[in-house]
Motif scaffolding. Structure first.
Motif, mmCIF file in Angstrom:
data_model
loop_
_atom_site.group_PDB
_atom_site.id
_atom_site.type_symbol
_atom_site.label_atom_id
_atom_site.label_comp_id
_atom_site.label_asym_id
_atom_site.label_seq_id
_atom_site.Cartn_x
_atom_site.Cartn_y
_atom_site.Cartn_z
ATOM 1 N N MET A 1 0.838 -1.180 0.000
ATOM 2 C CA MET A 1 0.000 0.000 0.000
ATOM 3 C C MET A 1 0.882 1.243 0.000
ATOM 4 N N ALA A 2 0.581 2.183 -0.826
ATOM 5 C CA ALA A 2 1.341 3.431 -0.874
ATOM 6 C C ALA A 2 1.014 4.245 0.378
ATOM 7 N N VAL A 3 1.927 5.087 0.775
ATOM 8 C CA VAL A 3 1.778 5.789 2.041
ATOM 9 C C VAL A 3 1.955 7.279 1.863
ATOM 10 N N SER A 4 1.336 8.025 2.758
ATOM 11 C CA SER A 4 1.637 9.446 2.863
ATOM 12 C C SER A 4 0.979 9.962 4.134
ATOM 13 N N SER A 5 1.789 10.550 4.980
ATOM 14 C CA SER A 5 1.284 11.177 6.188
ATOM 15 C C SER A 5 2.332 12.167 6.662
ATOM 16 N N PRO A 6 1.892 13.214 7.354
ATOM 17 C CA PRO A 6 2.858 14.197 7.856
ATOM 18 C C PRO A 6 3.887 13.563 8.799
ATOM 19 N N ASP A 7 3.450 12.622 9.646
ATOM 20 C CA ASP A 7 4.377 11.969 10.565
ATOM 21 C C ASP A 7 5.432 11.172 9.805
ATOM 22 N N LEU A 8 4.989 10.457 8.769
ATOM 23 C CA LEU A 8 5.925 9.676 7.974
ATOM 24 C C LEU A 8 6.916 10.599 7.269
ATOM 25 N N LYS A 9 6.432 11.700 6.714
ATOM 26 C CA LYS A 9 7.339 12.644 6.046
ATOM 27 C C LYS A 9 8.389 13.184 7.009
ATOM 28 N N ALA A 10 7.974 13.531 8.213
ATOM 29 C CA ALA A 10 8.923 14.055 9.205
ATOM 30 C C ALA A 10 9.954 12.985 9.551
ATOM 31 N N PHE A 11 9.498 11.737 9.725
ATOM 32 C CA PHE A 11 10.411 10.632 10.012
ATOM 33 C C PHE A 11 11.416 10.467 8.881
ATOM 34 N N LEU A 12 10.925 10.441 7.640
ATOM 35 C CA LEU A 12 11.799 10.212 6.492
ATOM 36 C C LEU A 12 12.808 11.339 6.317
ATOM 37 N N LEU A 13 12.380 12.580 6.521
ATOM 38 C CA LEU A 13 13.309 13.709 6.390
ATOM 39 C C LEU A 13 14.459 13.615 7.391
ATOM 40 N N ALA A 14 14.222 12.957 8.515
ATOM 41 C CA ALA A 14 15.255 12.815 9.544
ATOM 42 C C ALA A 14 16.215 11.659 9.241
ATOM 43 N N THR A 15 15.944 10.860 8.213
ATOM 44 C CA THR A 15 16.824 9.746 7.864
ATOM 45 C C THR A 15 17.878 10.224 6.866
ATOM 46 N N PRO A 16 19.031 9.558 6.822
ATOM 47 C CA PRO A 16 20.087 9.976 5.890
ATOM 48 C C PRO A 16 19.662 9.878 4.429
ATOM 49 N N PHE A 17 18.746 8.996 4.121
ATOM 50 C CA PHE A 17 18.357 8.747 2.733
ATOM 51 C C PHE A 17 17.619 9.930 2.109
ATOM 52 N N PHE A 18 16.790 10.628 2.880
ATOM 53 C CA PHE A 18 15.903 11.657 2.336
ATOM 54 C C PHE A 18 16.360 13.090 2.595
ATOM 55 N N GLU B 1 4.463 0.221 2.060
ATOM 56 C CA GLU B 1 4.664 -0.253 3.430
ATOM 57 C C GLU B 1 4.632 -1.773 3.464
ATOM 58 N N ARG B 2 5.600 -2.354 4.177
ATOM 59 C CA ARG B 2 5.691 -3.814 4.354
ATOM 60 C C ARG B 2 5.864 -4.107 5.840
ATOM 61 N N SER B 3 5.062 -5.024 6.353
ATOM 62 C CA SER B 3 5.152 -5.426 7.760
ATOM 63 C C SER B 3 5.625 -6.872 7.848
ATOM 64 N N PHE B 4 6.475 -7.150 8.832
ATOM 65 C CA PHE B 4 7.034 -8.481 9.023
ATOM 66 C C PHE B 4 6.984 -8.842 10.502
ATOM 67 N N THR C 1 8.393 -5.710 12.561
ATOM 68 C CA THR C 1 9.074 -4.670 11.795
ATOM 69 C C THR C 1 8.157 -4.054 10.741
ATOM 70 N N VAL C 2 8.298 -2.744 10.554
ATOM 71 C CA VAL C 2 7.616 -2.043 9.464
ATOM 72 C C VAL C 2 8.692 -1.398 8.599
ATOM 73 N N LEU C 3 8.657 -1.720 7.322
ATOM 74 C CA LEU C 3 9.613 -1.195 6.356
ATOM 75 C C LEU C 3 8.867 -0.457 5.263
ATOM 76 N N TYR C 4 9.576 0.466 4.602
ATOM 77 C CA TYR C 4 9.061 1.093 3.392
ATOM 78 C C TYR C 4 9.966 0.692 2.249
ATOM 79 N N GLU C 5 9.370 0.109 1.224
ATOM 80 C CA GLU C 5 10.113 -0.426 0.086
ATOM 81 C C GLU C 5 10.085 0.550 -1.079
ATOM 82 N N LEU C 6 11.247 0.731 -1.702
ATOM 83 C CA LEU C 6 11.377 1.516 -2.922
ATOM 84 C C LEU C 6 11.976 0.608 -3.982
ATOM 85 N N THR C 7 11.247 0.387 -5.063
ATOM 86 C CA THR C 7 11.724 -0.518 -6.108
ATOM 87 C C THR C 7 12.627 0.218 -7.093
ATOM 88 N N ALA C 8 13.425 -0.549 -7.809
ATOM 89 C CA ALA C 8 14.289 0.021 -8.854
ATOM 90 C C ALA C 8 13.435 0.717 -9.910
#
Length: 158
Positions: free
Chosen positions: A1-18, A35-38, A106-113
């Motif tokens: 499922m595709a995701v978008s939320s202000p909390d998620l954006k804030a989290f992602l901006l704080a990661t080295p990747f974004f 989003e992927r849950s394991f 675990t909750v992961l966010y996947e980005l495909t090639a």
């Protein structure tokens, strides 16, 4: 499922990747994440298998391991929220270099090639920033590996 939320954006901006992405560029990239849950104990990726995506850790604890020459699994590192993995397959299009297993739920966010290529076509400037962020993290990891090799060499010779 595709995701978008202000909390998620804030989290992602704080990661080295974004880091360093404009709001619009970040929105586009976030819209491509799935989003992927394991459950605890679930394998995420296995060393040697084909890989065409990377993952950002949102929640949980994961263990990265490699098979040694003896066939024994060697724990290489741990991953926590904010870390990412699998990016090497997006850069070099090789099979997975390690196994990653969820140690806790675990909750992961996947980005495909494929999505990363779409991002490249849509926003080349933001794509360059993302690739610089990936390269910066790879350099950090290489420096850590160099330190560990030097420490192991010192202990083996001393």
């Amino acid at each position: 499922m595709a995701v978008s939320s202000p909390d998620l954006k804030a989290f992602l901006l704080a990661t080295p990747f974004f880091g360093g992405l404009s709001d619009a560029s970040l929105d586009l990239l976030v819209s491509m994440l799935v989003e992927r849950s394991f459950d605890a104990g679930a394998p995420i990726v296995a060393e040697g298998e084909p890989g065409r995506s990377m993952f950002i850790v949102h929640a949980g604890h994961l263990v990265v391991s490699k098979l040694g020459d003896s066939g024994r699994s060697i724990r290489m590192s741990d991953l926590e929220p904010g870390d990412f993995f699998g990016e090497m397959t997006l850069i070099e299009m090789q099979n997975r270099s390690a196994t990653v297993v969820a140690e806790t739920a675990t909750v992961l966010y996947e980005l495909t090639a494929r999505n990363l290529y779409t991002y490249y076509k849509a926003d080349i400037h933001a794509y360059v920033i993302v690739m610089q962020n990936i390269n910066r993290e790879l350099c950090r990891r290489l420096r850590r590996a160099d330190r560990r090799i030097a420490e192991l060499s010192f202990h083996a010779s001393g």
